[in-house]
Design an enzyme around this catalytic site. Structure first.
Site, mmCIF file in Angstrom:
data_model
loop_
_atom_site.group_PDB
_atom_site.id
_atom_site.type_symbol
_atom_site.label_atom_id
_atom_site.label_comp_id
_atom_site.label_asym_id
_atom_site.label_seq_id
_atom_site.Cartn_x
_atom_site.Cartn_y
_atom_site.Cartn_z
ATOM 1 N N ASP A 138 -12.697 49.320 68.637
ATOM 2 C CA ASP A 138 -11.509 48.607 69.104
ATOM 3 C C ASP A 138 -10.453 48.475 68.001
ATOM 4 O O ASP A 138 -10.791 48.236 66.835
ATOM 5 C CB ASP A 138 -11.960 47.194 69.532
ATOM 6 C CG ASP A 138 -10.818 46.354 70.048
ATOM 7 O OD1 ASP A 138 -10.349 46.624 71.151
ATOM 8 O OD2 ASP A 138 -10.402 45.430 69.320
ATOM 9 N N GLU B 187 -10.097 53.614 69.270
ATOM 10 C CA GLU B 187 -8.921 53.202 70.036
ATOM 11 C C GLU B 187 -7.755 53.150 69.065
ATOM 12 O O GLU B 187 -7.422 52.110 68.510
ATOM 13 C CB GLU B 187 -9.119 51.831 70.685
ATOM 14 C CG GLU B 187 -7.958 51.515 71.617
ATOM 15 C CD GLU B 187 -7.608 50.046 71.693
ATOM 16 O OE1 GLU B 187 -7.966 49.291 70.793
ATOM 17 O OE2 GLU B 187 -6.982 49.650 72.680
HETATM 18 O O1 TEU Z 1 -6.494 46.639 72.457
HETATM 19 C C1 TEU Z 1 -5.904 46.976 71.202
HETATM 20 C C2 TEU Z 1 -4.480 47.269 71.292
HETATM 21 O O2 TEU Z 1 -3.859 47.750 70.363
HETATM 22 C C3 TEU Z 1 -3.783 46.959 72.543
HETATM 23 O O3 TEU Z 1 -2.498 46.428 72.276
HETATM 24 C C4 TEU Z 1 -3.598 48.245 73.276
HETATM 25 O O4 TEU Z 1 -2.918 49.163 72.435
HETATM 26 C C5 TEU Z 1 -2.737 47.947 74.461
HETATM 27 O O5 TEU Z 1 -3.298 46.820 75.067
HETATM 28 C C6 TEU Z 1 -2.762 49.124 75.386
HETATM 29 O O6 TEU Z 1 -4.063 49.551 75.654
HETATM 30 C C7 TEU Z 1 -7.850 46.270 72.237
HETATM 31 C C8 TEU Z 1 -8.511 45.959 73.575
HETATM 32 O O7 TEU Z 1 -8.446 47.108 74.403
HETATM 33 C C9 TEU Z 1 -7.805 44.779 74.204
HETATM 34 O O8 TEU Z 1 -8.420 44.477 75.463
HETATM 35 C C10 TEU Z 1 -7.944 43.584 73.281
HETATM 36 O O9 TEU Z 1 -7.213 42.495 73.825
HETATM 37 C C11 TEU Z 1 -7.389 43.921 71.888
HETATM 38 O O10 TEU Z 1 -7.902 45.149 71.379
HETATM 39 C C12 TEU Z 1 -7.804 42.854 70.893
HETATM 40 O O11 TEU Z 1 -9.183 42.959 70.672
#
Ligand code: TEU
Ligand code: CA
Length: 550
Positions: A203, A245
């Site tokens: 993440d 990610e």
């Molecule tokens: O999202 C990380 C993140 O950078 C998000 O802003 C993402 O780029 C955007 O929502 C489009 O996908 C991760 C998880 O996917 C998210 O559910 C969490 O809230 C976040 O990290 C914090 O852990």
């Protein structure tokens, strides 16, 4: 031809789910591993090969589990460690692999580490987090949760200092410049791999380190840590998947793969492709897709993209330009409530107005473009959303299994469901959008998807073939080849709502036979002239091309 068998994840079909909203096994109104275990045969029957579990650890659930308060345990709502191990054993017995979401960048502010850190600079845990007396530090770092946060610094009354948080202020960032943090998180990964997990979705990986006068994203120190992480796992867990990610432009994701000499993450999500699949539909032309694929650099050997349509977050518009973003807002988020941060909090079917043609078209591309596809739970049954729920919860409703009590999700009284079923009637209501209804209807999207997953599993060319983008004269037509020596698959898609004709220049395949997938009755073979094709509204074709000799 001896094909070097790639790692298992190169050719996997991922299925993203949250144990909390998939199936309740003990009747307390909350999904859990006991319920998920009961549903494993369904997932194997659908034809996916690896489950991606959203955070399953103890958490105050201020960010649906992405605020972790204990990295080594299972959230009691979801069951015991033993129940998790039974789930893992049964998944493996069915040939399903399992990766779990792992949040390295931050913890919950309720984690004991942070509670200790608040004691102040003298406490051994203080430096596990990023503190400052000046909230002006790292001023160039953008705010990600723009709907709720005005700063990446929050004041802590007990420590009498500011702490750094790239997400909600209840998610303080860990300090990766502090060696015990790196050691602890590396040990955490090994802990779960020793229990049999097949890997992790990593993440928020771009944000691990902070440096002055930088965006605090994609820093060299972050890449150095990822190289250390990969090297650490390579010894004992060479098959373990690390799926990053890194929501960045393609050229900025490339470094996250590392190099053969200094590998980092073998897989990363292809965020920039995703919104352009929707944009191409809205603009009725292939260009948004063609341009981003042309901009996507070739990957180092042993690496793979993870491609997707939707996920548990908003449909992010962080990696599109202003003009593209305006077009996406207008086409897919006409109501302000549909927007969240820099994205759209709607599920796939409502985004596509319940148009089965467009849902099939996007899945036909997802399953034939380069990369390993990631399906989001519920899309296979036409699940809807609820934009009146807070944050992104409206795209995270409980799975619907049948038209019985709580639609098969839980035996608890409806009032006890931790996540309520949607109220509003409509085409996506679980009364009609549920697994039993989908499986009982031979012409449902569910059966179409299962057949396409079977074809993809049957044709290595769709999984490993070289990607060759074609440029037909008609701008509404997206056409590309996936080629190997023994066969090619031609994919043609009409991104528009009206019938389109095209003629494809495929002189390298003159005389090759053309067989539709699915189907058996051959099309006319390729001649010397451009190959004429007509496609209905949002029509698409997978055509197997076989050399004359075969
Ligand atoms: O999202 C990380 C993140 O950078 C998000 O802003 C993402 O780029 C955007 O929502 C489009 O996908 C991760 C998880 O996917 C998210 O559910 C969490 O809230 C976040 O990290 C914090 O852990
Ligand atoms: Ca339960």
């Amino acid at each position: 031809m001896v094909l070097q068998a790639p790692a298992w994840y190169h050719e996997a079909v991922f299925y993203e789910l949250a144990p909390r909203t998939f199936c309740d096994g003990n009747g307390d109104g909350i999904g859990d591993f006991k319920g998920l275990t009961q549903r494993l045969p369904y997932l194997a029957e659908l034809g996916v090969s690896c489950l991606w579990l959203l955070p399953m650890y103890p958490s105050p659930l201020r960010d649906d589990g992405y605020d972790i308060s204990d990295y080594r345990a299972i959230h009691p709502d979801l069951g015991s460690l033993a129940e998790f191990q039974v789930f893992l054993r049964d998944a493996h017995a069915l040939g399903l692999r399992v990766i779990a979401d792992l949040v390295l960048n931050h913890t919950s502010d309720q984690h004991p580490w942070f509670q200790a850190a608040r004691e102040g600079p003298g406490h051994p845990y203080h430096d596990w987090y990023v503190w400052s007396d000046d909230p002006g530090r790292y001023a160039e770092a953008r705010i990600i949760f723009t709907d709720t946060e005005r700063s990446n610094w929050a004041w802590d009354d007990q420590a009498r200092r500011y702490y750094w948080h790239r997400f909600f202020s209840s998610q303080p960032d860990l300090n990766y410049d502090h060696p015990p943090v790196q050691s602890e998180m590396l040990a955490t990964l090994e802990h779960w791999l020793e229990l049999g997990l097949d890997g992790f979705r990593v993440d928020a990986v771009p944000y691990l380190f902070e440096r002055e006068n930088t965006s605090c994203e994609n820093l060299p120190e972050t890449h150095a840590f990822l190289r250390r992480l990969r090297a650490r796992l390579a010894e004992r867990f060479p098959e373990a998947l690390l799926l990053g990610e890194a929501n960045q432009w393609p050229e900025d994701v490339l470094p996250y793969f590392g190099t053969p000499e200094a590998p980092e993450l073998p897989m990363n999500f292809h965020f920039p492709l995703m919104p352009r699949l929707f944009l191409a539909l809205a603009q009725q032309r292939r260009d948004p897709i063609a341009q981003v694929l042309t901009r996507t650099p070739p990957l180092p050997p042993g690496c793979q993209w993870a491609t997707f349509l939707r996920n548990h977050d908003e449909l992010t518009l962080e990696m599109v330009d202003e003009v593209e973003r305006a077009a996406m807002w207008a086409a897919y988020a006409p109501e302000p409530r549909m927007r969240c941060n820099v994205g759209i909090r709607r599920r796939l079917w409502p985004l596509l107005e319940g148009d089965r043609r467009r849902v099939e078209l996007l899945h036909a591309l997802l399953l034939s473009l380069p990369g390993a596809p990631v399906l989001y739970y519920g899309d296979e049954i036409g699940m809807g959303d609820d934009i009146h729920r807070p944050d992104r919860h409206g795209v995270r409703l409980p799975m619907a299994w049948d038209d019985g009590r709580n639609f098969g999700f839980s035996a608890a009284p409806p009032s006890q469901l931790r996540v309520a079923m949607p109220g509003d009637p409509g085409p996506y209501h679980p009364l009609v959008a549920n697994v039993a209804a989908a499986r009982a209807n031979p012409s449902s999207f569910w059966h179409w998807l299962r057949e396409r997953l079977r074809l993809r599993a049957e044709h290595v060319t769709l999984r490993r073939g070289e990607f060759v983008l074609l440029a037909p004269e008609n701008p509404a037509i997206l056409a590309f080849l996936r080629t190997m020596a023994h066969e090619a698959v031609l994919v043609v898609a009409n991104m528009s709502p009206v019938a389109q004709a095209t003629a494809l220049e495929l002189s390298a395949h003159t005389g090759w036979r053309v067989v539709p997938l699915p189907g058996a009755r051959p099309f006319p073979p390729f001649g010397d002239e451009p190959y004429p094709l007509t496609l209905g509204p949002y029509g698409h074709l997978w055509l197997q091309l076989l050399p004359p000799s075969r």
